[in-house]
Design a protein around this motif. Structure first.
Motif, mmCIF file in Angstrom:
data_model
loop_
_atom_site.group_PDB
_atom_site.id
_atom_site.type_symbol
_atom_site.label_atom_id
_atom_site.label_comp_id
_atom_site.label_asym_id
_atom_site.label_seq_id
_atom_site.Cartn_x
_atom_site.Cartn_y
_atom_site.Cartn_z
ATOM 1 N N ASN A 120 60.404 35.554 -33.731
ATOM 2 C CA ASN A 120 61.131 36.083 -32.568
ATOM 3 C C ASN A 120 60.083 36.704 -31.633
ATOM 4 O OD1 ASN A 120 60.545 38.788 -33.533
ATOM 5 N ND2 ASN A 120 62.148 38.414 -35.061
ATOM 6 N N ASP A 121 60.505 37.084 -30.458
ATOM 7 C CA ASP A 121 59.538 37.552 -29.459
ATOM 8 C C ASP A 121 58.761 38.782 -29.942
ATOM 9 O OD1 ASP A 121 60.183 35.534 -27.814
ATOM 10 O OD2 ASP A 121 61.410 36.715 -26.428
ATOM 11 N N GLU A 122 59.479 39.669 -30.630
ATOM 12 C CA GLU A 122 58.860 40.899 -31.096
ATOM 13 C C GLU A 122 57.755 40.609 -32.118
ATOM 14 O OE1 GLU A 122 60.354 45.102 -33.159
ATOM 15 O OE2 GLU A 122 61.696 43.359 -32.996
ATOM 16 N N GLY A 123 58.090 39.753 -33.099
ATOM 17 C CA GLY A 123 57.121 39.397 -34.137
ATOM 18 C C GLY A 123 55.904 38.694 -33.535
ATOM 19 N N TRP A 124 56.197 37.795 -32.610
ATOM 20 C CA TRP A 124 55.109 37.056 -31.955
ATOM 21 C C TRP A 124 54.172 38.003 -31.209
ATOM 22 C CZ3 TRP A 124 52.934 32.356 -31.908
ATOM 23 C CH2 TRP A 124 52.129 31.993 -30.811
ATOM 24 N N LYS A 125 54.768 38.930 -30.449
ATOM 25 C CA LYS A 125 53.977 39.874 -29.671
ATOM 26 C C LYS A 125 53.095 40.730 -30.596
ATOM 27 C CE LYS A 125 54.089 43.427 -26.100
ATOM 28 N NZ LYS A 125 53.157 44.300 -26.845
ATOM 29 N N LYS A 126 53.676 41.159 -31.704
ATOM 30 C CA LYS A 126 52.941 41.979 -32.663
ATOM 31 C C LYS A 126 51.678 41.233 -33.145
ATOM 32 C CE LYS A 126 53.636 44.017 -37.260
ATOM 33 N NZ LYS A 126 53.015 42.948 -38.070
ATOM 34 N N ARG A 127 51.848 39.971 -33.422
ATOM 35 C CA ARG A 127 50.708 39.197 -33.952
ATOM 36 C C ARG A 127 49.667 38.894 -32.868
ATOM 37 N NH1 ARG A 127 55.002 37.841 -37.452
ATOM 38 N NH2 ARG A 127 55.906 36.297 -36.082
ATOM 39 N N ILE A 128 50.150 38.669 -31.652
ATOM 40 C CA ILE A 128 49.195 38.493 -30.539
ATOM 41 C C ILE A 128 48.417 39.797 -30.327
ATOM 42 C CG2 ILE A 128 48.957 38.112 -28.035
ATOM 43 C CD1 ILE A 128 49.616 35.537 -29.386
ATOM 44 N N ASP A 129 49.140 40.919 -30.390
ATOM 45 C CA ASP A 129 48.473 42.226 -30.235
ATOM 46 C C ASP A 129 47.423 42.441 -31.327
ATOM 47 O OD1 ASP A 129 49.952 42.742 -28.023
ATOM 48 O OD2 ASP A 129 51.345 44.147 -28.994
ATOM 49 N N GLU A 130 47.750 42.025 -32.533
ATOM 50 C CA GLU A 130 46.777 42.153 -33.630
ATOM 51 C C GLU A 130 45.524 41.313 -33.341
ATOM 52 O OE1 GLU A 130 50.206 42.675 -37.031
ATOM 53 O OE2 GLU A 130 48.446 41.472 -37.557
ATOM 54 N N THR A 131 45.745 40.137 -32.757
ATOM 55 C CA THR A 131 44.604 39.287 -32.397
ATOM 56 C C THR A 131 43.729 39.989 -31.352
ATOM 57 O OG1 THR A 131 45.934 37.308 -32.801
ATOM 58 C CG2 THR A 131 43.918 37.014 -31.520
ATOM 59 N N ILE A 132 44.379 40.568 -30.345
ATOM 60 C CA ILE A 132 43.631 41.239 -29.274
ATOM 61 C C ILE A 132 42.879 42.462 -29.834
ATOM 62 C CG2 ILE A 132 43.767 42.311 -26.966
ATOM 63 C CD1 ILE A 132 44.667 39.326 -27.076
ATOM 64 N N TYR A 133 43.556 43.192 -30.717
ATOM 65 C CA TYR A 133 42.896 44.337 -31.372
ATOM 66 C C TYR A 133 41.631 43.874 -32.088
ATOM 67 C CZ TYR A 133 41.863 47.928 -34.824
ATOM 68 O OH TYR A 133 41.217 48.852 -35.587
ATOM 69 N N LEU A 134 41.786 42.792 -32.840
ATOM 70 C CA LEU A 134 40.659 42.230 -33.589
ATOM 71 C C LEU A 134 39.543 41.825 -32.628
ATOM 72 C CD1 LEU A 134 40.558 41.643 -36.712
ATOM 73 C CD2 LEU A 134 41.006 39.259 -36.156
ATOM 74 N N PHE A 135 39.923 41.172 -31.534
ATOM 75 C CA PHE A 135 38.952 40.715 -30.544
ATOM 76 C C PHE A 135 38.185 41.907 -29.976
ATOM 77 C CE2 PHE A 135 37.313 39.163 -26.563
ATOM 78 C CZ PHE A 135 37.006 37.830 -26.826
ATOM 79 N N GLU A 136 38.931 42.927 -29.606
ATOM 80 C CA GLU A 136 38.284 44.071 -28.945
ATOM 81 C C GLU A 136 37.378 44.871 -29.874
ATOM 82 O OE1 GLU A 136 41.657 45.957 -27.185
ATOM 83 O OE2 GLU A 136 41.563 44.671 -25.387
ATOM 84 N N ASN A 137 37.718 44.873 -31.155
ATOM 85 C CA ASN A 137 36.954 45.699 -32.094
ATOM 86 C C ASN A 137 35.868 44.950 -32.863
ATOM 87 O OD1 ASN A 137 38.189 48.603 -32.237
ATOM 88 N ND2 ASN A 137 39.881 47.162 -31.951
ATOM 89 N N TYR A 138 35.984 43.637 -32.936
ATOM 90 C CA TYR A 138 35.026 42.909 -33.786
ATOM 91 C C TYR A 138 34.317 41.741 -33.106
ATOM 92 C CZ TYR A 138 37.018 45.594 -37.639
ATOM 93 O OH TYR A 138 37.411 46.611 -38.457
ATOM 94 N N HIS A 139 34.871 41.239 -32.010
ATOM 95 C CA HIS A 139 34.273 40.051 -31.391
ATOM 96 C C HIS A 139 32.855 40.339 -30.904
ATOM 97 C CE1 HIS A 139 34.340 36.122 -29.442
ATOM 98 N NE2 HIS A 139 33.825 36.673 -28.355
ATOM 99 N N ASP A 140 31.951 39.425 -31.246
ATOM 100 C CA ASP A 140 30.544 39.545 -30.835
ATOM 101 C C ASP A 140 29.831 40.747 -31.461
ATOM 102 O OD1 ASP A 140 29.590 37.367 -29.551
ATOM 103 O OD2 ASP A 140 30.298 37.965 -27.558
ATOM 104 N N LYS A 141 30.403 41.276 -32.550
ATOM 105 C CA LYS A 141 29.711 42.305 -33.334
ATOM 106 C C LYS A 141 29.609 41.804 -34.765
ATOM 107 C CE LYS A 141 32.021 45.774 -30.549
ATOM 108 N NZ LYS A 141 33.352 46.363 -30.413
ATOM 109 N N TYR A 142 28.664 42.338 -35.533
ATOM 110 C CA TYR A 142 28.540 42.045 -36.978
ATOM 111 C C TYR A 142 28.632 40.550 -37.309
ATOM 112 C CZ TYR A 142 31.012 46.529 -36.309
ATOM 113 O OH TYR A 142 31.464 47.728 -35.840
ATOM 114 N N ASN A 143 28.042 39.664 -36.559
ATOM 115 C CA ASN A 143 28.125 38.216 -36.795
ATOM 116 C C ASN A 143 29.554 37.670 -36.721
ATOM 117 O OD1 ASN A 143 25.359 38.112 -37.278
ATOM 118 N ND2 ASN A 143 25.603 38.293 -39.509
ATOM 119 N N ILE A 144 30.450 38.381 -36.079
ATOM 120 C CA ILE A 144 31.854 37.945 -35.997
ATOM 121 C C ILE A 144 32.190 37.417 -34.606
ATOM 122 C CG2 ILE A 144 34.274 38.766 -36.028
ATOM 123 C CD1 ILE A 144 33.442 40.762 -38.198
#
Lengths: 423, 423
Positions: free
Chosen positions: A147-171
């Motif tokens: 559903n839209d809520e679940g989808w948004k939650k998972r997209i947000d998790e992706t963005i969180y991951l991107f902002e905190n780990y992308h291009d750091k620590y070989n990630i």
């Protein structure tokens, strides 16, 4: 910090010959490979009697699933999924995915795997395990639409991951739409836009099982614009010629997972046909619940033997090595999978005196690597740092991962049992 | 001499559960397996944190061929045979087969293989390697018919081998007619008589490649009386239902060699159909020139995955383990392949802390053995003697086998090159 790997034999790439050479490493890169490098100040590693090869690239797995290794191997797919896997996945958290991923990564490092592409849940746990071990990782939060809520939650998790780990620590962090049958086409359009916006890769499961052919077409996916991005498509077992042409035209990389495809009864992907169309083929182990090893070396051997079935001359040793090395580098758009100046210092060191590699004839060693794998290495380096060395993991601070993994594992199994009894 | 293996976990057979038990060994046999064995005088081995399993049984190989590992992997079968293999085989002698076999045996012992069935040339060299390493071996001189003189010579070599090695040093000697297309039917009749007279086993290649179906039938072989003996038939890739019934009726054991069958482009044997008819299925690696590893563990995994392709529930973990354990014992008419009182003390010791075996949950370990093999063992015992222990080979007197093997190998390659140039 400079390092010199001295007096070793080096296989620079799948198509090269093995030669005695020195490798000079500065920070994360290979600065020089030459017959003999003199006048060096820094740390020297004596590699006499050793063979140095590019690190292996595992383009599809679900790291945390080592927690589920050996569950229900002999069950029908639906029983396995609905009665064993999903109820356990409901019980996961970042602690569990941390230790599940840690075990998978340590297993891979001990076998010379230096890069991994992952898609799963509670990816913060996985990202922390990557950070603490030093493997190179391409991480995605698996995305499905309920559903839209679940989808948004998972997209947000992706963005969180991107902002905190992308291009750091070989990630690097990318997008991981699970499959077209769990992500409808308009959601794949959204992912196409997002991955363009964030300028990052996408990985997705395509045509793993035969019945998927009834659920969507490759033309449908092409229309979403997803294939305009850098895409790694896992499995592709049931592709026909038309599908293969779409993969080729869009330069989509295939992650071939032969063990998992056999084990779950899905069949054998038509690799020779894909190669005829110059599709970029890489190898993945899939998760430990459907393989059950993370040993990419094993995967290379099986992938090769399965294609040999079509005629011994049809699939050559170099083709096998390209799948685990430079095809992976090409897929991920990184300077990995070859040992060359200006490439990342991602490599594995093998003891040539391993009995599986006899005769120790330099003309035969490439063949031994593919067909008679030793399944362990002496040392593994990622981005210029030793991440495995003679049985130890130099970057890893914790020594009690055996106990912690098992404590969490047995608690999880206990909860799973209670849940089942209460159902 | 008595030995007590104390505090280990034990998997007594394919169908058993893993339990903590002590194993008491006297001379070559297991005298007692029990929860706790007290009041023992003799040597005690602490097996805490270890798993003890039956030793693996490799029912088809050509030991000396480790000399040819990695030759012409990517060639068409005929080129490989006539341009690479046969001209080299013409240059063999007992020294070469000794060192070739030695390397193969050491590789197998380091992976927990305790029994091997062999067919090749210059078998005295192989028998000496068996004697010096302590593996259990079933040896045959490969027999083909060219003319009466050549045939007689090879039969005489078999008898020599029988008289000098049979029932000594863990060796049994049998008859090894190569295949019905190299041994005409009246010669198979002769072997049928001889193996009856010497009361020993027979091993033969049957229907390895598809074209063999045009050269002979299983009814022809049945008529020779050969199947009345204890026969191990290697390959059997291209058997139909009628052939399978003949195998079942005569209790012929099949040695399934999946890696070799894939690698040489021969296909996949119909194992599920044979099991439906209760044919006894065992596993073989074939020689190092067509596999290229002697790792029976690898063979078990591939054999299992190939059958899973027909449905994940069709081929269970226990079936896989039976193929490498008790089915082998049944085939060879020996008390091996199970850990039980009065059985031979042929076993392998695994370190449970190997990362491939996580989770270390006793309910999952059997699955890990099949699907996530560690590909090495801590120790291997044959007939009550340690033949491999923590990286060492206690029975082996010579330390310079690496140098000697390679000296002979490079001389052989040199002779081969000269021969080719002179042709």
């Amino acid at each position: 910090m400079k390092k010199l790997l001295k007096n070793g034999y080096v296989l620079m790439s799948a198509d090269a010959d093995i030669k005695k050479m020195d490798i000079l490493i500065e920070d994360e890169k290979i600065m020089e490979i030459n017959d003999e490098i003199e006048n060096f100040s820094g740390k020297i590693y004596d590699m006499s009697g050793k063979l140095i090869i590019p690190g292996f690239i595992n383009t599809h797995t679900h790291l945390a699933m080592s927690l589920f290794r050996g569950i229900g191997d002999d069950l029908l797919l639906q029983d396995w999924l609905f009665n064993e896997m999903f109820p356990r996945e409901d019980l996961l958290n970042d602690d569990l995915t941390y230790y599940g991923s840690l075990i998978s990564i340590l297993e891979m490092l001990s076998k010379g795997v230096t890069t991994v592409v992952d898609m799963y849940l509670f990816m913060k746990g996985t990202a922390e395990a990557v950070k603490n071990t030093g493997i190179r990782a391409f991480l995605t939060r698996g995305l499905g639409y309920d559903n839209d809520e679940g989808w948004k939650k998972r997209i947000d998790e992706t963005i969180y991951l991107f902002e905190n780990y992308h291009d750091k620590y070989n990630i690097k962090v990318g997008f991981g739409p699970h499959a077209p049958y769990t992500c409808p086409m308009h959601k794949l359009e959204e992912i196409a836009e997002l991955s363009k916006k964030y300028n990052t890769f996408v990985t997705i499961h395509l045509y793993e099982s035969k019945n998927e052919r009834e659920l969507y077409t490759f033309e449908d996916i092409e229309k979403t614009g997803l294939f305009k991005n850098n895409v790694i498509a896992a499995h592709c077992v049931h592709v026909d010629e038309k599908d293969i042409k779409i993969l080729a035209k869009n330069e989509v990389t295939v992650s071939h997972n032969p063990s998992s495809n056999l084990k779950l009864g899905n069949g054998i992907a038509p690799i020779l046909k894909m190669l005829d169309h110059e599709v970029n083929i890489t190898l993945g182990t899939d998760g430990a619940a459907s393989n059950n090893t993370l040993n990419l070396w094993e995967e290379m051997r099986i992938a090769t033997l399965l294609q040999k079935m079509n005629g011994p001359e049809k699939f050559k040793t170099e083709e096998s090595l390209r799948m685990v090395w430079e095809n992976g580098g090409y897929a991920l758009n990184e300077k990995i999978g070859r040992l060359e100046e200006d490439y990342m210092a991602d490599l594995a060191v093998i003891d040539l005196k391993s009995i599986e590699l006899y005769p120790n004839d330099l003309n035969r060693i490439k063949s031994h690597i593919v067909y008679s794998p030793i399944n362990k290495v002496y040392a593994t380096m990622v981005g210029g740092e030793w991440v495995y060395y003679n049985g130890e993991y130099p970057k890893l601070k914790e020594n009690d991962y055996y106990e912690k993994f098992h404590k969490l594992y047995f608690e999880l199994e206990e909860k799973f049992k209670n849940k089942k009894e209460n159902d």
